[in-house]
Design an enzyme around this catalytic site. Structure first.
Site, PDB file in Angstrom:
ATOM      1  N   CYS A 145      33.502  -5.052  -6.686  1.00  0.00           N
ATOM      2  CA  CYS A 145      32.380  -5.762  -6.077  1.00  0.00           C
ATOM      3  C   CYS A 145      32.070  -7.059  -6.829  1.00  0.00           C
ATOM      4  CB  CYS A 145      31.134  -4.887  -6.067  1.00  0.00           C
ATOM      5  SG  CYS A 145      31.176  -3.555  -4.855  1.00  0.00           S
ATOM      6  N   GLU A 163      29.221  -8.151  -7.896  1.00  0.00           N
ATOM      7  CA  GLU A 163      28.316  -7.946  -9.036  1.00  0.00           C
ATOM      8  C   GLU A 163      29.111  -7.529 -10.275  1.00  0.00           C
ATOM      9  OE1 GLU A 163      28.143  -6.802  -5.995  1.00  0.00           O
ATOM     10  OE2 GLU A 163      26.109  -6.415  -5.315  1.00  0.00           O
ATOM     11  N   CYS A 213      25.469  -2.219  -3.618  1.00  0.00           N
ATOM     12  CA  CYS A 213      25.864  -0.826  -3.400  1.00  0.00           C
ATOM     13  C   CYS A 213      25.386   0.023  -4.583  1.00  0.00           C
ATOM     14  CB  CYS A 213      27.378  -0.714  -3.220  1.00  0.00           C
ATOM     15  SG  CYS A 213      28.324  -0.841  -4.755  1.00  0.00           S
TER      16      CYS A 213
HETATM   17  N1  THU Z   1      30.652  -5.478  -1.842  1.00  0.00           N
HETATM   18  C1  THU Z   1      30.228  -6.167  -2.940  1.00  0.00           C
HETATM   19  O1  THU Z   1      30.913  -7.076  -3.429  1.00  0.00           O
HETATM   20  N2  THU Z   1      29.030  -5.822  -3.498  1.00  0.00           N
HETATM   21  C2  THU Z   1      28.206  -4.846  -3.011  1.00  0.00           C
HETATM   22  O2  THU Z   1      27.203  -4.533  -3.638  1.00  0.00           O
HETATM   23  C3  THU Z   1      28.504  -4.209  -1.726  1.00  0.00           C
HETATM   24  C4  THU Z   1      29.900  -4.387  -1.234  1.00  0.00           C
HETATM   25  C5  THU Z   1      31.950  -5.829  -1.253  1.00  0.00           C
HETATM   26  C6  THU Z   1      33.023  -4.798  -1.472  1.00  0.00           C
HETATM   27  C7  THU Z   1      33.973  -5.090  -0.321  1.00  0.00           C
HETATM   28  O3  THU Z   1      34.880  -6.104  -0.745  1.00  0.00           O
HETATM   29  C8  THU Z   1      33.078  -5.658   0.755  1.00  0.00           C
HETATM   30  O4  THU Z   1      31.835  -5.971   0.148  1.00  0.00           O
HETATM   31  C9  THU Z   1      32.828  -4.697   1.914  1.00  0.00           C
HETATM   32  O5  THU Z   1      32.381  -3.470   1.449  1.00  0.00           O
END
Ligand code: THU
Length: 137
Positions: free
Chosen positions: A56, A58, A89
């Protein structure tokens, strides 16, 4: 103490978003954390063909901060392109909690700017923390 302007964090997060590697979800995210020293660290999501291996945005920003030798997060900006504000998430909430406090503000933004702010304590109540690690003697 007046709050720091959000715009420099937004700019870095927006720029990181444009570098996101998201060919599978096509959902690009940029994040920026302000550290205890005031420096800003940005990151984007880095997907993998083996989907669960995805990192992710973050986590990328936090990794950059830790690699630079810092251990405190005082503010967070997350930028997404969807219609709704993109809350971090669950895994990212726990990762933020490692270096932030329940009072740390997390700003959910779109390309146009701020959409919603919350504290980490609101996003992650009853967090698993160092005190939860107390083992029986
Ligand atoms: N994603 C993030 O980068 N941060 C989050 O807190 C939620 C999800 C990304 C992971 C994936 O590449 C895309 O969003 C779809 O889930």
């Amino acid at each position: 103490m007046s709050p720091e302007p959000l715009e420099p964090m937004l700019d870095l997060a927006r720029h990181a978003l444009t570098n996101a590697h998201a060919p599978y979800s096509r959902f690009r995210i940029g994040a920026c954390v302000r550290s205890g020293s005031g420096r800003l660290y940005a990151g984007c999501n880095v997907e993998n063909v083996s989907y669960p291996v995805t990192q992710c945005a973050e986590a990328t920003a936090i990794g950059a901060m830790v690699a630079a030798g810092e251990r405190q997060i005082v503010e967070v900006v997350i930028v997404s392109e969807g219609a709704e504000p993109c809350p971090p998430c669950g895994r990212c909430r726990q990762q933020l909690a490692e270096f932030a406090s329940p009072q740390t503000r997390v700003h959910l933004c779109g390309p146009e700017g701020l959409r919603l702010s919350a504290t980490l304590g609101e996003l992650l109540p009853m967090a698993f923390g160092p005190n939860s690690l107390n083992r029986p003697t």
